[in-house]
Design a protein around this motif. Structure first.
Motif, mmCIF file in Angstrom:
data_model
loop_
_atom_site.group_PDB
_atom_site.id
_atom_site.type_symbol
_atom_site.label_atom_id
_atom_site.label_comp_id
_atom_site.label_asym_id
_atom_site.label_seq_id
_atom_site.Cartn_x
_atom_site.Cartn_y
_atom_site.Cartn_z
ATOM 1 N N LYS A 1 41.572 7.712 39.714
ATOM 2 C CA LYS A 1 41.294 6.481 38.957
ATOM 3 C C LYS A 1 40.318 6.714 37.821
ATOM 4 N N VAL A 2 39.262 7.482 38.084
ATOM 5 C CA VAL A 2 38.286 7.693 37.020
ATOM 6 C C VAL A 2 38.885 8.508 35.888
ATOM 7 N N ARG A 3 39.829 9.386 36.196
ATOM 8 C CA ARG A 3 40.487 10.153 35.131
ATOM 9 C C ARG A 3 41.253 9.227 34.182
ATOM 10 N N LEU A 4 41.894 8.200 34.742
ATOM 11 C CA LEU A 4 42.590 7.240 33.880
ATOM 12 C C LEU A 4 41.602 6.562 32.937
ATOM 13 N N LEU A 5 40.429 6.222 33.464
ATOM 14 C CA LEU A 5 39.417 5.570 32.639
ATOM 15 C C LEU A 5 38.874 6.535 31.586
ATOM 16 N N LEU A 6 38.638 7.776 31.984
ATOM 17 C CA LEU A 6 38.105 8.759 31.040
ATOM 18 C C LEU A 6 39.114 9.111 29.948
ATOM 19 N N GLU A 7 40.394 9.050 30.291
ATOM 20 C CA GLU A 7 41.433 9.358 29.308
ATOM 21 C C GLU A 7 41.605 8.238 28.279
ATOM 22 N N SER A 8 41.388 6.990 28.718
ATOM 23 C CA SER A 8 41.617 5.864 27.809
ATOM 24 C C SER A 8 40.358 5.436 27.062
ATOM 25 N N CYS A 9 39.176 5.755 27.598
ATOM 26 C CA CYS A 9 37.907 5.309 27.008
ATOM 27 C C CYS A 9 37.063 6.525 26.608
ATOM 28 N N ARG A 10 36.294 6.364 25.558
ATOM 29 C CA ARG A 10 35.446 7.457 25.075
ATOM 30 C C ARG A 10 34.036 7.311 25.687
ATOM 31 N N PHE A 11 33.803 8.029 26.773
ATOM 32 C CA PHE A 11 32.485 8.044 27.400
ATOM 33 C C PHE A 11 31.760 9.326 27.009
ATOM 34 N N ALA A 12 30.457 9.208 26.818
ATOM 35 C CA ALA A 12 29.651 10.390 26.494
ATOM 36 C C ALA A 12 29.208 11.131 27.752
ATOM 37 N N ALA A 13 29.098 10.398 28.862
ATOM 38 C CA ALA A 13 28.607 11.013 30.103
ATOM 39 C C ALA A 13 29.253 10.327 31.300
ATOM 40 N N TYR A 14 29.313 11.072 32.392
ATOM 41 C CA TYR A 14 29.857 10.548 33.647
ATOM 42 C C TYR A 14 28.890 10.910 34.768
ATOM 43 N N VAL A 15 28.518 9.893 35.566
ATOM 44 C CA VAL A 15 27.577 10.080 36.666
ATOM 45 C C VAL A 15 28.265 9.661 37.964
ATOM 46 N N PRO A 16 28.857 10.625 38.692
ATOM 47 C CA PRO A 16 29.440 10.284 39.994
ATOM 48 C C PRO A 16 28.334 10.247 41.049
ATOM 49 N N VAL A 17 28.333 9.218 41.879
ATOM 50 C CA VAL A 17 27.299 9.047 42.901
ATOM 51 C C VAL A 17 27.965 9.028 44.268
ATOM 52 N N ASP A 18 27.546 9.936 45.138
ATOM 53 C CA ASP A 18 28.116 9.977 46.480
ATOM 54 C C ASP A 18 27.143 10.682 47.414
ATOM 55 N N ILE A 19 27.291 10.439 48.702
ATOM 56 C CA ILE A 19 26.408 11.032 49.700
ATOM 57 C C ILE A 19 26.772 12.482 49.984
ATOM 58 N N SER A 20 28.015 12.878 49.682
ATOM 59 C CA SER A 20 28.504 14.220 50.006
ATOM 60 C C SER A 20 28.291 15.167 48.833
ATOM 61 N N TYR B 1 51.618 -0.290 51.435
ATOM 62 C CA TYR B 1 50.226 -0.381 51.001
ATOM 63 C C TYR B 1 50.174 -0.490 49.482
ATOM 64 N N TYR B 2 49.983 -1.705 49.005
ATOM 65 C CA TYR B 2 50.049 -2.012 47.571
ATOM 66 C C TYR B 2 48.767 -1.733 46.778
ATOM 67 N N PRO B 3 47.522 -1.774 47.374
ATOM 68 C CA PRO B 3 46.320 -1.788 46.523
ATOM 69 C C PRO B 3 46.183 -0.590 45.592
ATOM 70 N N THR B 4 46.391 0.617 46.098
ATOM 71 C CA THR B 4 46.120 1.797 45.271
ATOM 72 C C THR B 4 47.058 1.879 44.087
ATOM 73 N N ARG B 5 48.353 1.785 44.340
ATOM 74 C CA ARG B 5 49.299 1.928 43.221
ATOM 75 C C ARG B 5 49.187 0.756 42.243
ATOM 76 N N THR B 6 48.837 -0.434 42.752
ATOM 77 C CA THR B 6 48.704 -1.596 41.864
ATOM 78 C C THR B 6 47.479 -1.451 40.968
ATOM 79 N N GLU B 7 46.365 -1.013 41.543
ATOM 80 C CA GLU B 7 45.168 -0.807 40.734
ATOM 81 C C GLU B 7 45.391 0.303 39.709
ATOM 82 N N LEU B 8 46.035 1.390 40.124
ATOM 83 C CA LEU B 8 46.334 2.468 39.180
ATOM 84 C C LEU B 8 47.192 1.956 38.024
ATOM 85 N N GLY B 9 48.144 1.086 38.353
ATOM 86 C CA GLY B 9 49.000 0.520 37.312
ATOM 87 C C GLY B 9 48.211 -0.316 36.319
#
Length: 323
Positions: free
Chosen positions: A96-115, A59-67
């Protein structure tokens, strides 16, 4: 649709938490061809099985996207505006979002989910690890319109939709989702999207028919969930998992195939299956960069940048909401 509602009314109705699942299951299993929505894969057992799938060698998608997110983090950071709020549609595991938060300077994070419970736990974890980040969870179905928190009003918006989930939508549904996201985020917003690419069919077949049989258990768990939560009596041993590549539609299709004729009772409804009959459980569309660009353009977005792995198995694409 009225037929399915009436069928449910003759049986004990599930509670509010399961009624949508119940109606979807009865509706899908009484139509021809039979189908079940992949959104119901993810109970606790299904989520655990999917996490196992992401670690399989086939299953390539997850590790490839993370890379890509790891290797291109600095490039992504360069296009993120200052003081931006990151809005994740369908927040899942935070890897995945942690990788983005570590590399980019965001002021806020809004996770959206039904749970709600899941969101609260994830938000608390991120607040501990990113103390300077304002975290504003939103409990909502990300495929429909929802309101962003007032706290991020006036901030530049960046949507995040990783995991090739866009490929689980029918193309017209993907357009509808992208249009809705554009309305929510606003003109000029960015959207970072994971898009699985077309590739050798043998690679696709192996990814969805793994040797360890984890994907088969994941698929069959949908019937197990119906039995447990809705009082169904599916015999799981009477079904076999099958994933095939539909070349004409550019998609992997997942099916549960009946090994023998059978009759199932579900919420007062009788469901009959012939030997060899399929329950279609998921599509996973694979795009060329050009075809996805055309789909995005038709949904009010322009592709700004495409990042891929060296083998061009997967892409992370930056879209800009057009006026």
């Amino acid at each position: 649709m009225n037929v399915h509602v009436n069928a449910l009314s003759n049986a004990h109705l599930p509670d509010d938490k399961t009624s949508a699942f119940a109606q979807a299951a009865v509706a899908g299993l009484t139509q021809q061809p039979k189908q079940l929505s992949p959104k119901y894969f993810y109970d606790a057992a299904g989520s655990d099985l999917f996490e196992q799938i992401t670690r399989l060698p086939e299953y390539y998608p997850t590790r490839t996207e993370l890379g890509i997110l790891r290797d291109r983090g600095a490039d992504i950071a360069r296009i993120i505006p200052g003081n931006a709020a990151l809005v994740e549609f369908g927040a899942g595991a935070t890897t995945k979002v942690r990788l983005l938060l570590e590399s980019c300077r965001f002021a806020a994070y809004v996770p959206v989910d039904i749970s709600g419970d899941f969101l609260t736990a994830q938000a608390d974890s991120l607040r501990r690890d990113f103390p300077d980040l304002a975290v504003h969870p939103v409990i909502a179905d990300f495929t429909t319109a929802f309101k962003l928190p007032e706290a991020i009003e006036g901030q530049p918006k960046v949507g995040f939709f990783p995991g090739s989930t866009i490929g689980n939508f029918e193309p017209h549904e993907a357009c509808r989702f992208l249009r809705s996201a554009r309305e929510i985020l606003g003109v000029g917003a960015l959207m970072i999207v994971g898009v699985d690419l077309e590739k050798d069919e043998r690679v696709l077949h192996a990814a969805y028919n793994d040797a360890a049989g984890v994907t088969a258990r994941f698929n069959l768990n949908l019937l197990l969930r119906i039995n447990r939560e809705l009082g169904g009596n599916f015999d799981l041993s009477a079904f076999v998992h099958r994933a095939i590549y539909n070349r004409e539609q550019h998609r992997i299709e997942m099916h549960l195939i009946a090994r023998k004729p059978q009759t199932v009772r579900l919420l007062g409804t009788t469901i009959t299956l012939r030997a060899g009959e399929s329950i279609h459980t998921e599509n996973s569309y694979k795009y060329s960069i050009a075809r996805f660009g055309a789909l995005a353009h038709g949904s009010g977005w322009k592709v700004q940048t495409v990042w891929t792995d060296a083998s061009e198995m997967f892409s992370v694409q930056a879209l800009v909401a057009e006026a």
